[in-house]
Design an enzyme around this catalytic site. Sequence first.
Site, PDB file in Angstrom:
ATOM      1  N   ARG A  85      22.125 -34.168  22.366  1.00 57.12           N
ATOM      2  CA  ARG A  85      21.023 -35.016  22.769  1.00 57.12           C
ATOM      3  C   ARG A  85      21.630 -36.245  21.907  1.00 57.12           C
ATOM      4  O   ARG A  85      21.645 -36.056  20.731  1.00 57.12           O
ATOM      5  CB  ARG A  85      19.514 -34.853  22.582  1.00 57.12           C
ATOM      6  CG  ARG A  85      18.944 -33.311  23.493  1.00 57.12           C
ATOM      7  CD  ARG A  85      18.484 -34.231  24.657  1.00 57.12           C
ATOM      8  NE  ARG A  85      17.641 -35.380  25.094  1.00 57.12           N
ATOM      9  CZ  ARG A  85      16.393 -35.416  25.036  1.00 57.12           C
ATOM     10  NH1 ARG A  85      16.211 -33.628  25.332  1.00 57.12           N
ATOM     11  NH2 ARG A  85      15.267 -36.622  24.702  1.00 57.12           N
ATOM     12  N   ASP A 220       7.299 -42.699  18.943  1.00 54.25           N
ATOM     13  CA  ASP A 220       8.684 -42.585  19.249  1.00 54.25           C
ATOM     14  C   ASP A 220       8.758 -42.872  18.240  1.00 54.25           C
ATOM     15  O   ASP A 220      10.021 -42.491  16.982  1.00 54.25           O
ATOM     16  CB  ASP A 220       9.221 -42.817  20.273  1.00 54.25           C
ATOM     17  CG  ASP A 220       8.838 -41.417  21.823  1.00 54.25           C
ATOM     18  OD1 ASP A 220       7.647 -42.143  22.476  1.00 54.25           O
ATOM     19  OD2 ASP A 220       9.640 -41.184  22.052  1.00 54.25           O
TER      20      ASP A 220
END
Lengths: 326, 326
Positions: A85, A220
Amino acid sequence: MKVNGRHYRTVWLAGSTVYLIEQNLLPFEFKIHEAKTYQETCRAIRTMLVRGAGAIGAAAGFAMAQAFLAKADTAKAKKEIAATRPTAQNLFYAVERVYNSRAPAAEALRIADEDAESCRKIGELGNSLIKSGMNIETHCNAGWLAFVDHGTALSPIYAANNGGKKVFVYVDETRPRGQGARLTAWELKNENVPHAIIADNAGAFLMSRGKVDLMIVGADRIARNGDVANKIGTLEKALAAKEYGIPFYVAAPSSTFDKNCQSGKDIPIEKRSQDEVLYQTGPTKHGKMEEILVCSPGSKAFNPAFDVTPAKYITGIITEKGIVKS
Amino acid sequence: MKVNGRHYRTVWLAGSTVYLIEQNLLPFEFKIHEAKTYQETCRAIRTMLVRGAGAIGAAAGFAMAQAFLAKADTAKAKKEIAATRPTAQNLFYAVERVYNSRAPAAEALRIADEDAESCRKIGELGNSLIKSGMNIETHCNAGWLAFVDHGTALSPIYAANNGGKKVFVYVDETRPRGQGARLTAWELKNENVPHAIIADNAGAFLMSRGKVDLMIVGADRIARNGDVANKIGTLEKALAAKEYGIPFYVAAPSSTFDKNCQSGKDIPIEKRSQDEVLYQTGPTKHGKMEEILVCSPGSKAFNPAFDVTPAKYITGIITEKGIVKS
C-alpha cells in the site's frame, strides 16, 4: 471485540499463520482468511481484505515476522511488504520495527498489542465524555475493524456501553462507500449497542432538534495545527455541530499526528473513482450480490474521498495519551 | 423542457386524454402514460407516477376536467381526485378551480400554463444572479419534472445555459431517495448542462475549496418568517454556505408560502420508511432492475424526509413575483 458473541481481533498470528477477518465480505458474510506465508499476507493487504491504519500495520508486522519464521530472504520480503500500500504510514513503521528486531515474531505481536492497547486507552479516556442517556453521532467507520481491536471513535462508545451507561448511536451511512451503514452498524450490532443508520443528510437536522449530544469521528491524518483530514462529510458535521453547540471530538492514536504537516492546507485530498458514487453493491432478497447503477445513466460523478476539518471546529482530540483541547 | 432533443411538459391534456411522463421509471426508462379517464389520472397521482407540487396540481385539474368531459358525477369525482394525495395543497386548489369553472377544460389548461409560466419567470429572475463561469450546487430535484415545465431551482440554470452563459452544476445525489442523482442529473443531461453528481457529503468540502459560487434549492413549504422546509440535507448545505460566504437561494412559486405557518417550528417533519435508507434499486449491467440491501443486515434506520432551514441562513427566495431577501 465481539462477533456473534465471541471475541475477535481483526488480525492475529498463531504459529506461522496470519489470520484476518475478510473485511471486504462484511457486513454480508463473516469469514476468517488464513495467510500461511508472508506473500499471502501481502496479497491480503494489497487486495484490501484488511483495511484501516492499525490493522494494516499489524498485518504488515506479522508478514515481516512470517518471512523470518520461513527463513526467507528478509530484505526482499521487507521491500515486498512495504510496497503493498503506497501511503500507509503504520505499515512502513511496523515492517521497519520487526525487521530490526532480534525477536521478530515477538516484536510483531507487541506491535499488534500496542495498537489494541492504545485504542483501549482512547476508549477509557473518551468514556469520561459520555453520560448515560446520551445520543452520539459518528461518521464512517473508526471502529475496531480499522485497528487490531477496540477502534478509535467507537472505543469510548464500547467502554460506555460495557460499563452500563445507556447510549444510542446515530450512524451516518457515509456515502459513497457506506462504511457507516455497513461496518459501523455491523460492529455496533455485534456489541449490542442500540443504534440507527441515517442518511448523511440527516445529521444537521437531528442536531437542530436536540437529538445529538456528542459527535465522535476518527481521523486519517492530523496536522500540527490540529486540522483533521477524515472521510468526506466530516467537515459538514463539524460545521453543524458548531452551529448547534454540540461537542465534536476526534479520536485517534497519537501516531495520526503528522509532524511534517503544518496545517490542513498541506494535506492532499484523494479523488477516487466516480464509480463509487454511480454504483452500489449488495445482496438482493435472494442473497445474490449485485452491482446496480443508482444514478442517471451517462452522467458523471466527482468523488473526493476526504475533507479537512479546521481545528477551530473541533472540541478536542482523544488520543491514548490524553484528550487534547483544540 | 427537452428530452432527447424534443420538448415535453410533465403532464398535458389532449382531447380527453391526460398524458404524463412516467416519473417512477426515470431515469432508466422514458415513457409517456396515457390516462383516458379521470379515474386513470387519479391512479397516476396516487401511485406517484406523477410527483411534485406543480405537476400534481396540473394533473388533478386535468382529472377534474376529464370528469366534466365524460359527463360523470362531478361531485363524486371531485372527492375522489382530492383524496389521491393527503397533503398536496396545489391539488385541492386546482380541483376547486376547475370544479367551479364554467369552462372546465380551458380552466385546467390555464392552471397548467400558469404553473409553467411562473416557473419560467422564476428562471428569468434567478438568471440575474448567475454569471458566466459559475459553479452552482443544487440539492434534490426542484427541476421541471416537479412542475409542468422549467422547474424552480433549475429554471434559472436553464435560462442561463440557454442564454449562452457557461455554468457547471454540482448535483447532490440526495440520499436516501437519490432524486438529485436520478432526476436532476437526467434533466441536466437532456438540457446539455455540464454537471457532476456528488455524494451529499462532498458539499461543504467543495465550498471550502472555493468550488461553489452559488447554491439554489427548491422548497416544499415556506413559513411566514421565511423559514424553509425542503428535502433532508438542505439545512446542512445552508450552514456550510453561510460558513463560506456562498449565496444560498431558495426558488419556489409564491404559492409555496404558507400563511398559516408562523415559523419553521410549525412545520411537521414527515418520517418515511427506513427501507429508503436500507435498500437501493437500479439496473444491473444487464439492465435488470434489482433491489439490493446497502446496509448491515439487521440494523435499523431512521429516515426524516425533510428539514427546516431558518431564514437567517437564506440569502433570498426567488419567486415568480420577484426575489425576496431574507
